[in-house]
Design an enzyme around this catalytic site. Structure first.
Site, PDB file in Angstrom:
ATOM      1  N   HIS A  13     -18.634  91.352  61.149  1.00  0.00           N
ATOM      2  CA  HIS A  13     -17.823  91.698  60.002  1.00  0.00           C
ATOM      3  C   HIS A  13     -16.294  91.272  59.820  1.00  0.00           C
ATOM      4  CE1 HIS A  13     -16.303  95.199  62.274  1.00  0.00           C
ATOM      5  NE2 HIS A  13     -15.439  95.204  61.490  1.00  0.00           N
TER       6      HIS A  13
ATOM      7  N   SER B 210     -11.744  96.132  65.656  1.00  0.00           N
ATOM      8  CA  SER B 210     -13.152  95.366  65.671  1.00  0.00           C
ATOM      9  C   SER B 210     -13.042  94.102  66.221  1.00  0.00           C
ATOM     10  CB  SER B 210     -13.512  95.482  64.078  1.00  0.00           C
ATOM     11  OG  SER B 210     -13.894  96.714  63.564  1.00  0.00           O
TER      12      SER B 210
ATOM     13  N   ASP C   7     -23.669  93.298  64.641  1.00  0.00           N
ATOM     14  CA  ASP C   7     -22.462  92.800  64.278  1.00  0.00           C
ATOM     15  C   ASP C   7     -21.737  92.028  65.324  1.00  0.00           C
ATOM     16  OD1 ASP C   7     -20.010  92.949  63.049  1.00  0.00           O
ATOM     17  OD2 ASP C   7     -19.570  95.065  63.317  1.00  0.00           O
TER      18      ASP C   7
HETATM   19  N1  ARG Z   1     -14.304  98.667  61.519  1.00  0.00           N
HETATM   20  C1  ARG Z   1     -13.065  98.539  62.400  1.00  0.00           C
HETATM   21  C2  ARG Z   1     -12.367  97.322  62.414  1.00  0.00           C
HETATM   22  O1  ARG Z   1     -12.851  96.400  61.705  1.00  0.00           O
HETATM   23  C3  ARG Z   1     -13.219  99.198  63.702  1.00  0.00           C
HETATM   24  C4  ARG Z   1     -13.569 100.709  63.558  1.00  0.00           C
HETATM   25  C5  ARG Z   1     -14.034 101.490  64.825  1.00  0.00           C
HETATM   26  N2  ARG Z   1     -14.294 102.830  64.548  1.00  0.00           N
HETATM   27  C6  ARG Z   1     -14.015 103.725  65.447  1.00  0.00           C
HETATM   28  N3  ARG Z   1     -14.020 104.752  64.955  1.00  0.00           N
HETATM   29  N4  ARG Z   1     -14.140 103.293  66.722  1.00  0.00           N
HETATM   30  O2  ARG Z   1     -11.401  96.978  62.939  1.00  0.00           O
END
Ligand code: ARG
Length: 246
Positions: A64, A200, A110
């Site tokens: 992503h 992420s 992912d």
């Molecule tokens: N989707 C987020 C990103 O693109 C990461 C989120 C991780 N969240 C969590 N609660 N551990 O950076």
């Protein structure tokens, strides 16, 4: 009595406003020397996501994070505790995302493999990390690090942060996310500690092995919702096969 009530309400408001800071939550600053496999995936020169050094020519990240975007948009910074300067910056030459990314659930599989235009110079602060062969047991401790941003898609927090979390068993993570957890995911949490937006693609490491890649979560450090990671041990066959295709 009235004064006490006002005080109570004010402190509750203060605590809840601190509830969901958009960065590695509850962490401390760490040097790149202690997590030398950590990389920053940069989009047009700004920190965009975390990444992990697999070899001189290959880094891993979350699918992503690359989202079918072309390689020329991206570069990788390694060997610096700061996402904005220092270390080595190398351009990306090829990105292969998991073919089943987003198939079962929005964040299933992912993971993406990134090939670099030239080799990284390995040394202090620049090292690869081996992939886990089996998923870590529930309650084992793991370390997550990153430059998580202060606002969801804003610029990265410039200093590297890290925190220790514990692997959560599949069933309880399943019930938190109402069944939306597949085998290619692994969950981890600790009170007041979590990865967050901008982390992420970065590493979750246990026992010297890469066990996870930061993927998603409902809020950050939410007591009912663990952080969810791509499960590296499960995805290892895909990673190995895909690298051979590059
Ligand atoms: N989707 C987020 C990103 O693109 C990461 C989120 C991780 N969240 C969590 N609660 N551990 O950076």
């Amino acid at each position: 009595m009235l004064v006490q009530w006002i005080l109570l309400i004010c402190s509750a408001a203060l605590i809840s406003s601190k509830g969901l800071p958009e960065r590695i939550v509850g962490g401390q600053s760490v040097s790149i020397l202690s997590v030398p496999w950590q990389a920053s995936l940069q989009m047009y020169g700004d920190h965009h996501c975390g990444a992990v050094i697999y070899s001189e020519k290959i880094v891993l990240t979350a699918a992503h994070c690359t989202e079918r975007k072309p390689p020329y948009m991206f570069s990788v910074r390694v060997g610096s505790s700061n996402s904005g300067f220092g270390g080595q910056v190398v351009k990306v030459s090829q990105i292969l995302e998991h073919e089943a990314f987003g198939k079962t659930f929005a964040e299933s599989n992912d993971i993406a493999v990134i090939q670099l235009q030239r080799n990284l110079i390995m040394g202090f602060g620049v090292r690869s990390i081996p992939l886990a062969d089996s998923s870590p047991q529930p309650r084992s401790l793991a370390f997550v690090s990153g430059w998580g941003s202060i606002e969801s898609y804003g610029k990265g927090s410039t200093t590297l942060l890290g925190t220790t979390v514990a692997i959560v068993d599949r069933d309880s993570c399943m019930s938190s996310y109402r069944g939306g957890i597949s085998k290619d995911m692994i969950c981890a949490s600790a009170p007041g500690k979590d990865s967050c937006g901008g982390d992420s693609g970065g590493p979750l490491v246990s026992d010297g092995k890469l066990v996870g890649i930061v993927s998603f979560g409902r809020g950050c450090a939410h007591s009912e919702y663990p952080g969810v990671y791509a499960n590296v041990a499960e995805l290892k066959p895909w990673i190995v096969k895909t690298i051979q295709r590059l």
